[in-house]
Structures are given as structure tokens and as C-alpha cells.
Design a protein around this motif. Structure first.
Motif, PDB file in Angstrom:
ATOM      1  N   GLU A 103     -21.554 -13.803 -49.610  1.00 22.46           N
ATOM      2  CA  GLU A 103     -22.941 -13.663 -49.693  1.00 22.46           C
ATOM      3  C   GLU A 103     -23.157 -13.249 -51.219  1.00 22.46           C
ATOM      4  O   GLU A 103     -24.059 -13.995 -51.852  1.00 22.46           O
ATOM      5  CB  GLU A 103     -23.640 -12.781 -48.948  1.00 22.46           C
ATOM      6  N   SER A 108     -26.677 -16.114 -51.940  1.00 20.68           N
ATOM      7  CA  SER A 108     -27.924 -16.606 -50.977  1.00 20.68           C
ATOM      8  C   SER A 108     -27.271 -16.291 -49.605  1.00 20.68           C
ATOM      9  O   SER A 108     -26.275 -15.920 -49.336  1.00 20.68           O
ATOM     10  CB  SER A 108     -27.965 -18.243 -51.214  1.00 20.68           C
ATOM     11  N   ALA A 109     -28.215 -16.137 -48.681  1.00 16.00           N
ATOM     12  CA  ALA A 109     -27.985 -15.999 -47.346  1.00 16.00           C
ATOM     13  C   ALA A 109     -27.217 -17.133 -46.521  1.00 16.00           C
ATOM     14  O   ALA A 109     -26.957 -16.760 -45.467  1.00 16.00           O
ATOM     15  CB  ALA A 109     -29.413 -15.395 -46.589  1.00 16.00           C
ATOM     16  N   PHE A 110     -27.585 -18.352 -47.190  1.00 18.50           N
ATOM     17  CA  PHE A 110     -27.055 -19.368 -46.563  1.00 18.50           C
ATOM     18  C   PHE A 110     -25.594 -19.789 -47.019  1.00 18.50           C
ATOM     19  O   PHE A 110     -25.144 -19.434 -48.249  1.00 18.50           O
ATOM     20  CB  PHE A 110     -28.199 -20.643 -46.984  1.00 18.50           C
ATOM     21  N   LEU A 111     -24.868 -20.042 -46.410  1.00 21.66           N
ATOM     22  CA  LEU A 111     -23.510 -20.492 -46.556  1.00 21.66           C
ATOM     23  C   LEU A 111     -23.230 -21.818 -47.575  1.00 21.66           C
ATOM     24  O   LEU A 111     -23.480 -22.922 -46.858  1.00 21.66           O
ATOM     25  CB  LEU A 111     -22.557 -20.647 -45.456  1.00 21.66           C
ATOM     26  N   ASP A 112     -22.982 -21.791 -48.630  1.00 22.34           N
ATOM     27  CA  ASP A 112     -22.943 -22.734 -49.648  1.00 22.34           C
ATOM     28  C   ASP A 112     -21.401 -23.109 -49.519  1.00 22.34           C
ATOM     29  O   ASP A 112     -20.614 -22.715 -48.719  1.00 22.34           O
ATOM     30  CB  ASP A 112     -23.082 -22.353 -50.859  1.00 22.34           C
TER      31      ASP A 112
ATOM     32  N   GLU B 112     -27.950 -25.559 -44.569  1.00 23.81           N
ATOM     33  CA  GLU B 112     -26.594 -24.675 -44.250  1.00 23.81           C
ATOM     34  C   GLU B 112     -26.680 -23.642 -43.470  1.00 23.81           C
ATOM     35  O   GLU B 112     -27.963 -22.946 -43.199  1.00 23.81           O
ATOM     36  CB  GLU B 112     -26.452 -24.102 -45.753  1.00 23.81           C
ATOM     37  N   ALA B 113     -25.490 -23.400 -43.021  1.00 23.27           N
ATOM     38  CA  ALA B 113     -25.521 -22.086 -41.928  1.00 23.27           C
ATOM     39  C   ALA B 113     -26.064 -20.753 -42.517  1.00 23.27           C
ATOM     40  O   ALA B 113     -25.452 -20.582 -43.714  1.00 23.27           O
ATOM     41  CB  ALA B 113     -24.244 -22.030 -41.403  1.00 23.27           C
ATOM     42  N   ILE B 114     -26.534 -19.899 -41.836  1.00 22.98           N
ATOM     43  CA  ILE B 114     -26.922 -18.659 -42.285  1.00 22.98           C
ATOM     44  C   ILE B 114     -25.641 -17.864 -41.981  1.00 22.98           C
ATOM     45  O   ILE B 114     -25.062 -17.865 -40.893  1.00 22.98           O
ATOM     46  CB  ILE B 114     -28.137 -18.126 -41.400  1.00 22.98           C
ATOM     47  N   ASN B 115     -25.305 -17.211 -43.203  1.00 28.34           N
ATOM     48  CA  ASN B 115     -24.247 -16.321 -43.055  1.00 28.34           C
ATOM     49  C   ASN B 115     -24.577 -15.108 -42.288  1.00 28.34           C
ATOM     50  O   ASN B 115     -25.631 -14.562 -42.181  1.00 28.34           O
ATOM     51  CB  ASN B 115     -23.975 -15.673 -44.632  1.00 28.34           C
ATOM     52  N   TYR B 117     -23.407 -12.500 -41.875  1.00 26.04           N
ATOM     53  CA  TYR B 117     -23.380 -11.390 -42.498  1.00 26.04           C
ATOM     54  C   TYR B 117     -24.841 -10.788 -43.050  1.00 26.04           C
ATOM     55  O   TYR B 117     -25.363  -9.788 -43.049  1.00 26.04           O
ATOM     56  CB  TYR B 117     -22.351 -11.060 -43.389  1.00 26.04           C
ATOM     57  N   SER B 118     -25.526 -11.925 -43.305  1.00 28.13           N
ATOM     58  CA  SER B 118     -27.072 -11.734 -43.990  1.00 28.13           C
ATOM     59  C   SER B 118     -28.174 -11.835 -42.902  1.00 28.13           C
ATOM     60  O   SER B 118     -29.064 -11.531 -43.553  1.00 28.13           O
ATOM     61  CB  SER B 118     -27.097 -12.996 -44.958  1.00 28.13           C
ATOM     62  N   ARG B 119     -27.774 -12.031 -41.837  1.00 23.13           N
ATOM     63  CA  ARG B 119     -28.787 -11.988 -40.755  1.00 23.13           C
ATOM     64  C   ARG B 119     -29.305 -10.674 -40.682  1.00 23.13           C
ATOM     65  O   ARG B 119     -28.498  -9.521 -40.628  1.00 23.13           O
ATOM     66  CB  ARG B 119     -28.073 -12.550 -39.401  1.00 23.13           C
ATOM     67  N   ILE B 296     -33.463 -13.121 -41.908  1.00 26.85           N
ATOM     68  CA  ILE B 296     -32.586 -12.917 -42.891  1.00 26.85           C
ATOM     69  C   ILE B 296     -32.890 -11.442 -43.698  1.00 26.85           C
ATOM     70  O   ILE B 296     -34.215 -11.125 -43.709  1.00 26.85           O
ATOM     71  CB  ILE B 296     -32.791 -14.151 -43.778  1.00 26.85           C
TER      72      ILE B 296
END
Lengths: 588, 469
Positions: A103, A108-112, B112-115, B117-119, B296
Motif C-alpha cells: 500500500e 494507492s488502495a488498489f493493488l498495482d 485493480e483489486a482493492i488491497n 489491508y486498505s479496506r 476504503i
């Protein structure tokens, strides 16, 4: 990079074709299962097939936009995990990249994609306290020092299993990073806190032993009827909505393991978030420290790349084995192994392999048994004893247990906790069906229960099983003729069974007290119901009608034992048993 | 941009082209037929000398002389706040006669998938005004809760009712009035023009359209396009939620049509089929849609999803509802029997479930007794349901007084609690008070799932008095 696996000949190749997570490369000098970096972005992948000049790679990241002609680079080493202090209280993706670091790196909250990170922090220093001194002989696997990893766990630094061992020539003490050498041997081998190990290979042990100690779970139906041994294997199959995940999470929270490795394999993102949010706030029932201090989470949610889902169970079990080597009892939960099997199926179908049952690859059974066989109670190569218990959730399509993943799992595991949609619909939780479930560890664990809980544990349990069996048969008749048509003694059995179900088998995972029930309390609740049973049948024999027996004032208190705090439970039960006895005896 | 006239094979929705330069996987393609018509497609398989293309609008009219252009990028959705109020086709082109869309940004539709951990864990109660949902299967912000229905059942009416009524009861802190309203993204896949009209009429009538974005792929639009429509919708939703701070409600209908399209492509590619001919990767594919719901950390907005699917022959074990149920956080079941009894909405609460309910209700969120009331009603209704089977055999007279109470309870539950009509908006207080009216039919000591103090406060004793033993 691990020392034994570095390859001398390696050549870079170019991409020949791309189809979803499967990429083929030309002219790549790599061996089977080597990790490679694919394309300009350096996406991580693993070699899964070599045919002539063509190498097939499964890529752990999204491949949109990757085109033929881009370079492929081999690392010359198989997929490995970093092992060392810092794994507990961490949350990883399927290839051991820490999600919090990702992260930060991705911003970003999205996985790059194309971002790599070591599994343990290379910068952080740990306090190393040696257990050996200069001149000592050490062998591979031996413990050379201790690092306080978390409040609950002392991390043992060991000689890697692929080292030869020898005489210690220098030993350090103090604060070091995981890559700094802390112990040096006379043959030039240097020992750091960090080791690497290929995930698809079991770490060596001396001997696998028969487990004799239960992994108590704080769940009455499990400890009471279907116990799991430390080092045992269990499967929890069930249709959606039957509470697989809640059951797995309860086990992760309350099982009396030293270490818990929790793998969210192809499941919901929000569920993993719940675990991340909840665990730090819950106390470990053994130590009182927060639960994360003994937990390592691996989260590869359903929308994360499918190849990484395939590898996440291996990443998890390798970490589990590492702590086992230190002499700890480790419990590993995999939720859900069906998603892992589906990942195998998906990759297999992209490879155009000949499918077995329902499209699953023919090696499904072999992979499953290979995985579950890594569980067990072991004598380690350093002489300590440790265990890995594996609890796999299975998600059979349509709740049909005859499908390949459930069936192949059942052939291996020795404990089977069958979740039942009917029970779940009635809000009977945990929705574990007591007719279908079994535990083959029961007999070998009985000595432990008689020694540590109560002498008559096996007899009491058998009584409960008999009553539940009888109730099952009676219910079939009730369906046809109604309850009132049954003779009085059978009606009373139904009432007793009702209390077994409501007060004993049911457990509220959300209630602060009831969610964890120590084995002693499990025994006491059962004892209270048994007391009622005995007294009630005496009363019945003396001519008291069933209606009057079940109408006594103290009876509903049976249902409140579960929510009574553990330290008051014994007194509560004693008092209740007296009241029940007194009330019933006053009726005749 | 290089143009190829090297089509080697056309099969179903697939076109195979020889190439001499590398083409990216998933890249967008334009195929120009000899009549000058432009078709769009996407690269499914890319090898160094040929690619397989999946066309969105069908392959009719394409021949081996048609020319193929690779656009060098993957599919993008132009996103802007101005999309609110617009109606687009299944590929994202405006069909409402309005002005062209001037995008702020063009976003990759794969997402992209939401991490994890960040949710942020979803726990804000959404009041839909429907008792069967609010009371028994509570929806929360950031949840994905599908409606499982069957052909000919009024799932659309329920979806519309939710879209109209959904609000989050905010604490009394003033602020702007629409703070708790939802922006609605409506993604239609293969629905009939009539159904589409029904939705559009309702949106226009209630003024909901101005806070909505509509994506329409109708039954006679190309099937393959259906695989793109939900991704466009979700990309827009994510933009509005996480860049612009909206709370977004995404309604996707009908997921069954989406899955049929997946199967069609799989068959054309001669893939090894999984259950009932659906591709083996359908779980992953569906997960990539459904998992795009959530919250998020540190972001204002949220994406809540209500996918609708019709279960073929009402079979919940069919691969489409089955895989969906394994991914989503519960399900709302529409029941054929209740529908024929005239119950509106005909929600069967027993097989329905909201997995996130427990964290979204209770003191400070809804009301302290909510969990207990809901559990107690469940248990009582389930018992009543069981007894109905028995009544059919032995008749009501053969049952005890207690059993008869449960039978009455089940009847009244359907008639008073579930039944409310599509235009009634009940707040949670009202829902719970109906719940207590019903529970008061049962003897007080039967209420073992509700806390004593709540019974004290809400239970009305008048009816139970007579049976007190």
C-alpha cells in the motif's frame, strides 16, 4: 537468494504468447518451478511447463497489455519465502508480499502490479540473544539464539536445514538486522536470522509421530464431540451461508495453538478486513496478549490474481513449518481449499491439459494429499517437538459433498466437520451436523481428556451421542404423527435432546463470553443436562407427567450456562443442578 | 497504427488474425468490414505471429478482407462527474441524445483489486425501507448483496424500491441534505426493452435519473458486449466513490445473462468447460466484478452492489447463483410461493442472509434489540414453517396450543411484516415495532434469544397472559 539453489546457466527469453495468467516464453534458460520476471513491468511468475524451446509460465499478476516480444528474466530459483522474525503480526498476499508495504509503495488502495517487496523487513533490527557460545558444535536445524518477536512468541534462530553445521567460531549478541550474520561456523557458514525456503518443498524433520494431545478450540461441539489433535487434519465443508468462515475464524481466535497461520484463499476482501480489524483487539485466551502477536495472515482474495491463489497455501504451510521447527504448535487455517483447487483447474485448462473429474486436473488428489501430509506432530531435526495442524474449509458447489474436492479431501483428513444449510437456516450455530461429522482422533485423545478434564469424559460424550441419535430417529416419527402421539419417555428424550442442542451444541460466536468455552465448562454444561436427564427420568418413573417435568422454573437456566463467565460457571452449574433436583423431587 | 488484412479464421464471436508485430493481451481492436462498418473487439490470446480477437458486436458481415487495427491500449471508460443523469449503451456510448461526454480521465475497465489491508470494514446501516431487508437481512454501505430471483418474479420492483428509498440515517449534525443519498449506477445486461422502459420510467418519474448513470445492453444487443457492460459500470462507480466521494449503489441486472455470454465465448474458444458448460474461471471472473464493492480507509465514498440474477428453474445450486453466493456477502431470495400469495415484496427471509448484518446493527447503529428481535423472529418463523408441513398431514386440531401459536405467527409474519407494498417506506423503528407486535403473540418465556431488558421494554403482555401456565 538462497544459497543452494542459484543456477549457473541462465538465459533471458522473450514472450511468445499471452493468454490470461499463462504466458509462454522462447529461449528461456530456466528450470521447472523457477521464479521469473515477465515483461517490461517485471511481473512475477513461475515456470510450470517446459516443452522444447518453449517455457510456460503462470503469472502472479494481471497480464493486460503485456505483449509478445517483451523480455522474460529468470531468477534461477524456485518460489521461496523469507523466513525470520517479523512474520507474525503481518499480512501477506499469496506470494508473501506484505500488503501494508505494498500500500505504501504503490501509494494507492488498489493493488498495482510489478511491485515487489521482501517478506520480512530487511531494515528493522531485532535483539538477538545467543544460545550457543564459541567452541560449541552445532548441526543443521539447531537453535543458536532467541529473538523476542512479539509479546507472545520468542523467535528461535536456527541453523538452516541445508547447512552442514560445525564448530561456532564467532557469535554476536545485540541488535541486528535479519541479514547481518550473528553466528559464524568453522567451515565458513554464516547464520543470519533470515532463511529462505522453497514453498513447494516440505522442511525436513526426523520423525512423524501419532498425535495424542487435542487442539482445543473453545467450541463445545468440536472439543466435546469431534476433537482435533495437535498435528491433525480437519476439513470443514459446507454450502455458502453455513458459517465456514465464522467457524474458521473462531478456531483462529481460540484454538490453543502457539502460532496461527490464517490463509484467506480466494475469499472475500471484507472478510480479511474483518480479521485485520478484529484480531488486534481480541486477547489470546492463552496468553492474554493481542491475537495478532501469534498470528500470520495470508490474504489472497477472490479478485487477486489466480496464480498467486494457487501458491498461497504453500506460502502459508512453509511459514507454519518454520515455526514448528522452533518447537511450537502451529494451527493453519485455509479458507477455502476449493478456491485453491479451482485455481489449479483454471491454470490446467489454460495449459490445455486433459481434465479429470469436473474439469479438475488429474493431479488434484495428489496435490491435496501432498499438502495435508505436511501436517503432523513431528520430532524436528534439532530435537524439539512441534506440530502443524491443518484445518481446510471446502466450498462444494451447490453444497453437494460428492464433488471431487470434498471427496479427495475426505480421503485424507481424519476430522470432518460437516456444515449444514438447514441448521444455518434455523440459526443453529455453529451449524455443524452431528450425524455426518466425525473425528478419528477421538480414541487417541480420550486419555488426555480423562487426565486433564474429567474421568468420565468418554462416557458422558457417548451418552450425548446416544441421545442425539435417538432424537434423530424420533424426529422422523414426529414429522408423521406429531409430538403428542409419542409415549411419555420418548417425549422426555426429545426435551433432553433439545437442551443438548440449544444449551450445549449451539454457541454464540458473537457473545463475549459464549464465543470461547474451555473444555472444563463444556464438560460442566453436559453434566448439568445429564443431571436433568437422570432426575427427570426418575420423576417420570414415579408417575410425574412430562409437561410438569419440563415446566420447572430452574430449567431455562440451562440455556444460560454458556453465557455465564467461566470463573462463575462451576458455581452456577452446581446451584442449578441442586435446584433442578430439588424441584423435580418435590413433584413426587 | 498498423492495419492488417490477414484474418485467417472467423468463428462465432472470435476472429483470428496473423500479425507481424506484437500485440498486447486485452488490447482493444477495431475491425472495419468491407462495407466500412466499424466493429470493436478485444484481444483474448496473443502470440508472436497471430492473435485471437473477441468481437463485441458479433462477427456478422466480417470477411477475410476486412481490415483490423490494434489501438495499442486496453479498454478504457471515460469518467467524469457529468456522467450523472446520462444514459449510455452497453459499450459506454451516450444514447440519450445529450452532449458528448468530456472525460476527466479515461480509466482501465478491468480495475485493480482493492488491497485488503486498505479496506475499511463496512458497518454503516443502509435503511432500504423494506422490512424484510432492514429487519432481517440488513444491508450496509460497501456490501455486495445480490437478489436471487426467478423468471417472472418481481425482482425489478424490489430493486427499484431499494434504489428509491435507500438512505443512511445520519446523526443529527446538519450538513448538506443529500449527504445520505446514493448515486445509482444501473448496469443492464440483456434485459428486454420493456423491462428497460420500466426502469427508465421509474427513474424519470421519481427524479432519480439525475443522480444515476444508466448502462443499457438490451436483449437484442450483442451478447459479448455484456461482458464489458458491468465493468464500465463499476469503473464509473469506483471513480464516483473514491475520487468524488459519492456513496454509490450499483444495480446489475441480469447476471444470468452475463454468465451466458461468458459461456458463449468459452465455447467459441473451445475451452474445457466446467459445470453445465460454464467456463472453469467463472468464479474468478465473477469475483472480479463483485469484489469491486467496498469502502476504503480514508475515503469518503463507498460502492454498494445489488446484483440481480434469475435462477434457472429456481435452482439455487445452479452454478450462477452458487458461485455468486460464495462471493457475495449474503443473498436476498425472492420466493415464488409468496409471490403467488400476493406478498409484496415476496422475500423469503429463511434462505436469505446478510453476512455483514451483525456489525451494522445494534445500539448506536439501529437499535439495541435489533439483533435479538431478528434472531427470535427467524427461529419462530422457521418453526412455524416446519409445522405447516405437519398440519398438512395431521390437521391443526392435532397440534398443541403452543404449535398453533407458531403457525399463526408464521402467517402473520408474512402478512404484516414481509408484506408492505412497493411504495411503502418503513423506517427501522416501524419495522422493529411490527416485529415486537408479532413476537408478543408468543408466550414470554419462549423468547430465549432476546435480552431480558428488551422484553421488559417492548413486549406487550395482553395476548400472552391467557396461556401463562
Amino acid at each position: 537468494m538462497s544459497q543452494a539453489t542459484e543456477s549457473d546457466v541462465r538465459e533471458d527469453g522473450v514472450i511468445e504468447s499471452v493468454s490470461g495468467p499463462v504466458v509462454t516464453a522462447k529461449d528461456l534458460g530456466a528450470r521447472m518451478n523457477d521464479v521469473v520476471y515477465v515483461g517490461h513491468e517485471g511481473l512475477m511468475g513461475e515456470v510450470i511447463e517446459i516443452e522444447g524451446n518453449l517455457t510456460t509460465i503462470q503469472v502472479y499478476e494481471e497480464t493486460s497489455g503485456v505483449s509478445p516480444g517483451e523480455p522474460v528474466e529468470s531468477t534461477g530459483a524456485p518460489l521461496s519465502v523469507d523466513l525470520g522474525p517479523g512474520m507474525l503480526d503481518s499480512i501477506y498476499d499469496g506470494v508473501q508480499r506484505p500488503l501494508d508495504v505494498l500500500e505504501e509503495k504503490m501509494g494507492s488502495a488498489f493493488l498495482d502490479r510489478g511491485v515487489d517487496s521482501p517478506g520480512i523487513d530487511l531494515e528493522k533490527t531485532w535483539e538477538f540473544e545467543p544460545e550457543v557460545s564459541e567452541g560449541d558444535e552445532v548441526e543443521s536445524g539447531d537453535i543458536v539464539g532467541i529473538v523476542p518477536e512479539t509479546a507472545s512468541i520468542d523467535h528461535k534462530v536456527m541453523v538452516p536445514p541445508d547447512y552442514e553445521g560445525g564448530e561456532v567460531v564467532s557469535v554476536e549478541s545485540g541488535n541486528f538486522t535479519v541479514e547481518e550474520t550473528v553466528v559464524e561456523l568453522d567451515n565458513g557458514e554464516e547464520i543470519q536470522m533470515r532463511q529462505e525456503w522453497p514453498v513447494r518443498e516440505a522442511r525436513p524433520t526426523v520423525d512423524k509421530q501419532t498425535p495424542t494431545e487435542p487442539l482445543t478450540s473453545g467450541q463445545r461441539i468440536l472439543d466435546g464431540l469431534f476433537p482435533l489433535a495437535k498435528g491433525g487434519t480437519a476439513a470443514i465443508p459446507g454450502p455458502f451461508g453455513s458459517g465456514k468462515t465464522v467457524a474458521q475464524q473462531s478456531l483462529a481466535k481460540f484454538a490453543d495453538a502457539d502460532i496461527v497461520v490464517y490463509i484467506g484463499c480466494g475469499e472475500r476482501g471484507n472478510e480479511m478486513t474483518e480479521v485485520i480489524d478484529d484480531f488486534p483487539e481480541l486477547p489470546d485466551p492463552q496468553t492474554g496478549n493481542d491475537l495478532m502477536a501469534r498470528t500470520c495472515l495470508i490474504a489472497n482474495t477472490s479478485n487477486m490474481p489466480v496464480a498467486a491463489r494457487e501458491s498461497c497455501v504453500y506460502t502459508g504451510i512453509t511459514i507454519a513449518e518454520f515455526y514448528r521447527d522452533m518447537g511450537y504448535d502451529v494451527a493453519l487455517m485455509a479458507d477455502s481449499t476449493s478456491r485453491w483447487a479451482e485455481a489449479m483447474r483454471e491454470i490446467s485448462s489454460r495449459l490445455e491439459e486433459m481434465p479429470g473429474e469436473e474439469g479438475y486436473p488429474a493431479y488434484l488428489a495428489a496435490r491435496l494429499s501432498e499438502f495435508y501430509e505436511r501436517a503432523g506432530y513431528f520430532e524436528n531435526i534439532n530435537g524439539t517437538e512441534g506440530s502443524v495442524s491443518v484445518i481446510g474449509a471446502v466450498s462444494p458447489p451447490g453444497g453437494d459433498f460428492s464433488e471431487p474436492v470434498t471427496q479427495n479431501t475426505l480421503r485424507i483428513v481424519k476430522t470432518f466437520w460437516a456444515l449444514d444449510a438447514d441448521l444455518a437456516e434455523r440459526r443453529h450455530f455453529p451449524a455443524i451436523n452431528w450425524d455426518e461429522s466425525y473425528s478419528l482422533y477421538r480414541d487417541q485423545l480420550d486419555p488426555w481428556f480423562t487426565d486433564n478434564v474429567a474421568d468420565d469424559w468418554p462416557e458422558q460424550r457417548q451418552w450425548a451421542i446416544d441421545v442425539l441419535d435417538e432424537e434423530g430417529e424420533l424426529q422422523e416419527i414426529v414429522q408423521l404423527v406429531g409430538k403428542d402421539a409419542l409415549p411419555e419417555d420418548q417425549q422426555l428424550t426429545l426435551e433432553v435432546a433439545r437442551f443438548l442442542k440449544e444449551a450445549w451444541l449451539q454457541q454464540n460466536a458473537l457473545h463475549d463470553v459464549d464465543r470461547y468455552c474451555p473444555p472444563e465448562k463444556t464438560y460442566e454444561i453436559l453434566g448439568a443436562i445429564k443431571t436433568f436427564n437422570d432426575e427427570a427420568f426418575d420423576a417420570l418413573d414415579a408417575g410425574v407427567p412430562v409437561d410438569e417435568i419440563t415446566d420447572i422454573d430452574s430449567l431455562p437456566r440451562l440455556n444460560r450456562i454458556g453465557t455465564t463467565p467461566d470463573d462463575e460457571a462451576e458455581e452456577f452449574v452446581a446451584e442449578l443442578e441442586d435446584d433442578i433436583t430439588e424441584e423435580l423431587r418435590s413433584l413426587y | 497504427m498498423k492495419e492488417y488484412q490477414t484474418i485467417t479464421e472467423i468463428s462465432g464471436p472470435l476472429v483470428f488474425v496473423e500479425t507481424d508485430e506484437p500485440v498486447g493481451y486485452d488490447e482493444i481492436v477495431e475491425i472495419e468490414t468491407t462495407d466500412g462498418e466499424i466493429r470493436r473487439g478485444q484481444v483474448l490470446d496473443s502470440a508472436s505471429d497471430h492473435v485471437a480477437i473477441q468481437t463485441f458486436e458479433g462477427t456478422g458481415g466480417i470477411d477475410r478482407d476486412s481490415s483490423v487495427r490494434f489501438l495499442g491500449e486496453t479498454m478504457k471508460m471515460p469518467v467524469t462527474e457529468d456522467l450523472l443523469g446520462r444514459v449510455l449503451d452497453g459499450s459506454g456510448n451516450p444514447i440519450d441524445g445529450g452532449p458528448d461526454i468530456v472525460p476527466d480521465e479515461r480509466r482501465d475497465i478491468v480495475g485493480e483489486a482493492i488491497n485488503p489491508y486498505s479496506r475499511e470494514y463496512p458497518e454503516e446501516f443502509i435503511q432500504t425501507g423494506v422490512s424484510a431487508i432492514d429487519g432481517m437481512n440488513t444491508l450496509v454501505r460497501g456490501q455486495k448483496l445480490p437478489i436471487f430471483s426467478g423468471s417472472g418474479l418481481p425482482h425489478n420492483d424490489l430493486a427499484l424500491q431499494i434504489a428509491r428509498q435507500a438512505t443512511v440515517p445520519e446523526e443529527e449534525d446538519g450538513g448538506d441534505d443529500d449527504g445520505s443519498e446514493f448515486a445509482v449506477i444501473f448496469g443492464a445486461m440483456g434485459i428486454t426493452a420493456e423491462e428497460a422502459n420500466e426502469f427508465m420510467d421509474d427513474f424519470e418519474r421519481t427524479g432519480a435519473l439525475e443522480r444515476s448513470v444508466v448502462f443499457m445492453n438490451l436483449a437484442d444487443d450483442p451478447a459479448v458486449e455484456r461482458t464489458v457492460t458491468p465493468r464500465l459500470a463499476l469503473t464509473t462507480a469506483e471513480y464516483l466513490a473514491f475520487d468524488k466521494g459519492y456513496h454509490v449503489l450499483v444495480i446489475l441486472t441480469d447476471m444470468t445473462n452475463y454468465c451466458e455470454a461468458l459461456r458463449e465465448i468459452g465455447a467459441a474458444r473451445e475451452e474445457v468447460p466446467g459445470r453445465r458448460g460454464y467456463p472453469g474461471y467463472m468464479y474468478t471472473d465473477l469475483a472480479q466484478l463483485y469484489e469491486r464493492a467496498g469502502r476504503i480507509k480514508g475515503e469518503e465514498g463507498s460502492v454498494t452492489q445489488i446484483p440481480i440474477l434469475t435462477m434457472p428453474s429456481d435452482d439455487i445450486t445452479h452454478p450462477i447463483p452458487d458461485l455468486t453466493g460464495y462471493i457475495t456477502e449474503g443473498q436476498i431470495l425472492i420466493d415464488r410461493d409468496l409471490n403467488s400469495q400476493g406478498v409484496e415484496p415476496p422475500v423469503n427471509v429463511l434462505p436469505s442472509l446478510s453476512r455483514l448484518m451483525d456489525d451494522g446493527i445494534g445500539e448506536g447503529l439501529t437499535r439495541g434489540d435489533h439483533g435479538g428481535v431478528s434472531d427470535q423472529i427467524y427461529a419462530a418463523y422457521a418453526e412455524g414453517e416446519d409445522l405447516r408441513d405437519l398440519v398438512n398431514i395431521v390437521g391443526r386440531e392435532a397440534l398443541s396450543e403452543r404449535d398453533n401459536k407458531y403457525l399463526d405467527f408464521a402467517d402473520r409474519f408474512e402478512e404484516e411484516f414481509v408484506q408492505q407494498g412497493y411504495d411503502t417506506n418503513r423506517d427501522i423503528e416501524e419495522t422493529l415495532s411490527i416485529g415486537w407486535d408479532l413476537l408478543s403473540m408468543l408466550p414470554r418465556e419462549e423468547l430465549n434469544r432476546v435480552d431480558e431488558e428488551n422484553i421488559e421494554e417492548y413486549y406487550t403482555d395482553d395476548e400472552a397472559e391467557t396461556v401463562e401456565a
